[in-house]
Design a protein around this motif. Structure first.
Motif, PDB file in Angstrom:
ATOM      1  N   GLU A  10       0.884  -1.341   0.018  1.00  0.00           N
ATOM      2  CA  GLU A  10      -0.037   0.180   0.024  1.00  0.00           C
ATOM      3  C   GLU A  10       0.874   1.289  -0.207  1.00  0.00           C
ATOM      4  OE1 GLU A  10      -3.435   0.172   2.539  1.00  0.00           O
ATOM      5  OE2 GLU A  10      -3.196  -2.066   3.110  1.00  0.00           O
ATOM      6  N   ALA A  11       1.885   1.252   0.843  1.00  0.00           N
ATOM      7  CA  ALA A  11       2.833   2.659   0.786  1.00  0.00           C
ATOM      8  C   ALA A  11       3.318   2.851  -0.536  1.00  0.00           C
ATOM      9  CB  ALA A  11       3.951   2.160   1.721  1.00  0.00           C
ATOM     10  N   THR A  12       3.915   1.746  -1.523  1.00  0.00           N
ATOM     11  CA  THR A  12       4.469   1.991  -2.824  1.00  0.00           C
ATOM     12  C   THR A  12       3.268   1.935  -4.107  1.00  0.00           C
ATOM     13  OG1 THR A  12       5.179  -0.301  -3.141  1.00  0.00           O
ATOM     14  CG2 THR A  12       6.736   1.384  -1.956  1.00  0.00           C
ATOM     15  N   ARG A  13       2.295   1.365  -3.508  1.00  0.00           N
ATOM     16  CA  ARG A  13       1.284   0.965  -4.715  1.00  0.00           C
ATOM     17  C   ARG A  13       1.935   0.206  -5.766  1.00  0.00           C
ATOM     18  NH1 ARG A  13       1.452   6.013  -4.054  1.00  0.00           N
ATOM     19  NH2 ARG A  13       1.417   6.986  -6.212  1.00  0.00           N
ATOM     20  N   SER A  14       2.565  -0.740  -5.431  1.00  0.00           N
ATOM     21  CA  SER A  14       3.186  -1.716  -6.296  1.00  0.00           C
ATOM     22  C   SER A  14       3.174  -2.975  -5.726  1.00  0.00           C
ATOM     23  CB  SER A  14       4.921  -1.312  -6.907  1.00  0.00           C
ATOM     24  OG  SER A  14       5.213  -1.379  -5.358  1.00  0.00           O
ATOM     25  N   GLY A  15       2.965  -4.226  -6.723  1.00  0.00           N
ATOM     26  CA  GLY A  15       3.301  -5.441  -6.204  1.00  0.00           C
ATOM     27  C   GLY A  15       3.589  -6.584  -7.422  1.00  0.00           C
ATOM     28  N   THR A  16       3.109  -7.618  -6.938  1.00  0.00           N
ATOM     29  CA  THR A  16       3.406  -8.637  -7.985  1.00  0.00           C
ATOM     30  C   THR A  16       2.318  -9.626  -8.267  1.00  0.00           C
ATOM     31  OG1 THR A  16       4.142  -9.974  -6.306  1.00  0.00           O
ATOM     32  CG2 THR A  16       5.778  -8.980  -7.325  1.00  0.00           C
ATOM     33  N   VAL A  17       2.077 -10.118  -9.420  1.00  0.00           N
ATOM     34  CA  VAL A  17       0.861 -10.967 -10.015  1.00  0.00           C
ATOM     35  C   VAL A  17       1.501 -12.395 -10.442  1.00  0.00           C
ATOM     36  CG1 VAL A  17      -0.551  -9.050 -10.352  1.00  0.00           C
ATOM     37  CG2 VAL A  17       0.961 -10.167 -12.216  1.00  0.00           C
ATOM     38  N   PHE A  18       0.341 -13.365 -10.153  1.00  0.00           N
ATOM     39  CA  PHE A  18       0.816 -14.701 -10.874  1.00  0.00           C
ATOM     40  C   PHE A  18       0.065 -14.752 -12.263  1.00  0.00           C
ATOM     41  CE2 PHE A  18       0.928 -16.327  -6.315  1.00  0.00           C
ATOM     42  CZ  PHE A  18       2.631 -16.749  -6.444  1.00  0.00           C
ATOM     43  N   LEU A  19       0.480 -14.991 -13.405  1.00  0.00           N
ATOM     44  CA  LEU A  19      -0.064 -15.137 -14.623  1.00  0.00           C
ATOM     45  C   LEU A  19      -0.753 -16.740 -14.233  1.00  0.00           C
ATOM     46  CD1 LEU A  19       2.265 -13.663 -17.190  1.00  0.00           C
ATOM     47  CD2 LEU A  19       0.320 -12.679 -16.117  1.00  0.00           C
ATOM     48  N   ASP A  20      -1.569 -16.959 -15.251  1.00  0.00           N
ATOM     49  CA  ASP A  20      -2.508 -18.268 -15.118  1.00  0.00           C
ATOM     50  C   ASP A  20      -1.249 -19.473 -15.307  1.00  0.00           C
ATOM     51  OD1 ASP A  20      -4.732 -17.038 -14.535  1.00  0.00           O
ATOM     52  OD2 ASP A  20      -5.401 -17.403 -16.818  1.00  0.00           O
ATOM     53  N   ASP A  21      -0.211 -19.353 -15.997  1.00  0.00           N
ATOM     54  CA  ASP A  21       0.726 -20.257 -16.160  1.00  0.00           C
ATOM     55  C   ASP A  21       1.914 -20.289 -14.972  1.00  0.00           C
ATOM     56  OD1 ASP A  21       2.325 -18.026 -16.507  1.00  0.00           O
ATOM     57  OD2 ASP A  21       3.109 -18.699 -18.497  1.00  0.00           O
ATOM     58  N   GLY A  22       1.483 -19.502 -13.831  1.00  0.00           N
ATOM     59  CA  GLY A  22       2.580 -19.476 -12.901  1.00  0.00           C
ATOM     60  C   GLY A  22       3.485 -18.505 -12.793  1.00  0.00           C
ATOM     61  N   THR A  23       3.954 -18.074 -13.880  1.00  0.00           N
ATOM     62  CA  THR A  23       4.806 -16.752 -13.942  1.00  0.00           C
ATOM     63  C   THR A  23       4.499 -15.604 -13.023  1.00  0.00           C
ATOM     64  OG1 THR A  23       5.162 -17.461 -16.283  1.00  0.00           O
ATOM     65  CG2 THR A  23       5.953 -15.208 -15.696  1.00  0.00           C
ATOM     66  N   VAL A  24       5.387 -15.232 -12.449  1.00  0.00           N
ATOM     67  CA  VAL A  24       5.432 -14.101 -11.454  1.00  0.00           C
ATOM     68  C   VAL A  24       5.883 -12.668 -12.079  1.00  0.00           C
ATOM     69  CG1 VAL A  24       6.025 -12.785  -9.317  1.00  0.00           C
ATOM     70  CG2 VAL A  24       5.759 -15.299  -9.404  1.00  0.00           C
ATOM     71  N   LEU A  25       5.147 -11.801 -12.289  1.00  0.00           N
ATOM     72  CA  LEU A  25       5.342 -10.384 -12.885  1.00  0.00           C
ATOM     73  C   LEU A  25       5.278  -9.391 -11.754  1.00  0.00           C
ATOM     74  CD1 LEU A  25       3.821 -10.525 -16.298  1.00  0.00           C
ATOM     75  CD2 LEU A  25       6.090 -10.749 -15.777  1.00  0.00           C
ATOM     76  N   GLU A  26       6.067  -8.382 -11.854  1.00  0.00           N
ATOM     77  CA  GLU A  26       5.834  -7.194 -10.801  1.00  0.00           C
ATOM     78  C   GLU A  26       5.260  -6.025 -11.807  1.00  0.00           C
ATOM     79  OE1 GLU A  26      10.023  -5.766  -9.794  1.00  0.00           O
ATOM     80  OE2 GLU A  26      10.227  -7.666  -8.658  1.00  0.00           O
ATOM     81  N   PHE A  27       4.463  -5.315 -10.858  1.00  0.00           N
ATOM     82  CA  PHE A  27       3.733  -4.051 -11.491  1.00  0.00           C
ATOM     83  C   PHE A  27       4.139  -2.789 -10.624  1.00  0.00           C
ATOM     84  CE2 PHE A  27       0.605  -5.580  -8.628  1.00  0.00           C
ATOM     85  CZ  PHE A  27       0.092  -4.437  -8.144  1.00  0.00           C
ATOM     86  N   GLY A  28       4.590  -1.697 -11.273  1.00  0.00           N
ATOM     87  CA  GLY A  28       5.046  -0.655 -10.511  1.00  0.00           C
ATOM     88  C   GLY A  28       4.020   0.588 -10.236  1.00  0.00           C
ATOM     89  N   THR A  29       3.998   1.117  -9.536  1.00  0.00           N
ATOM     90  CA  THR A  29       3.248   2.507  -8.917  1.00  0.00           C
ATOM     91  C   THR A  29       2.198   3.007 -10.469  1.00  0.00           C
ATOM     92  OG1 THR A  29       4.496   2.988  -7.241  1.00  0.00           O
ATOM     93  CG2 THR A  29       2.951   4.444  -7.658  1.00  0.00           C
TER      94      THR A  29
END
Length: 68
Positions: A10-29
């Motif tokens: 919440e502080a940086t408003r960024s994080g990570t997601v799992f794609l349906d194939d299990g790949t982890v991607l980051e997203f920024g602010t």
């Protein structure tokens, strides 16, 4: 494209997601701020807009994404 929230700071408003194939991607602010959201929780399904391998927009799966 759809994904599942893995983490969100919440502080940086960024994080990570799992794609349906299990790949982890980051997203920024900038990707988070481009959408209408105030926060995300782990496990939520989201819609993504990508530019190459970079997430440029993230929102809940029930919300529309901007036209490309």
């Amino acid at each position: 494209m759809q994904a599942t929230v893995r983490s969100f700071d919440e502080a940086t408003r960024s994080g990570t997601v799992f794609l349906d194939d299990g790949t982890v991607l980051e997203f920024g602010t900038p990707a988070f701020d481009a959408g209408p959201l105030r926060l995300l929780r782990s496990g939520q399904r989201v819609n993504l807009v990508m530019s190459g391998r970079e997430i440029t927009y993230i929102t809940l799966s029930t919300f529309p994404v901007p036209e490309a």
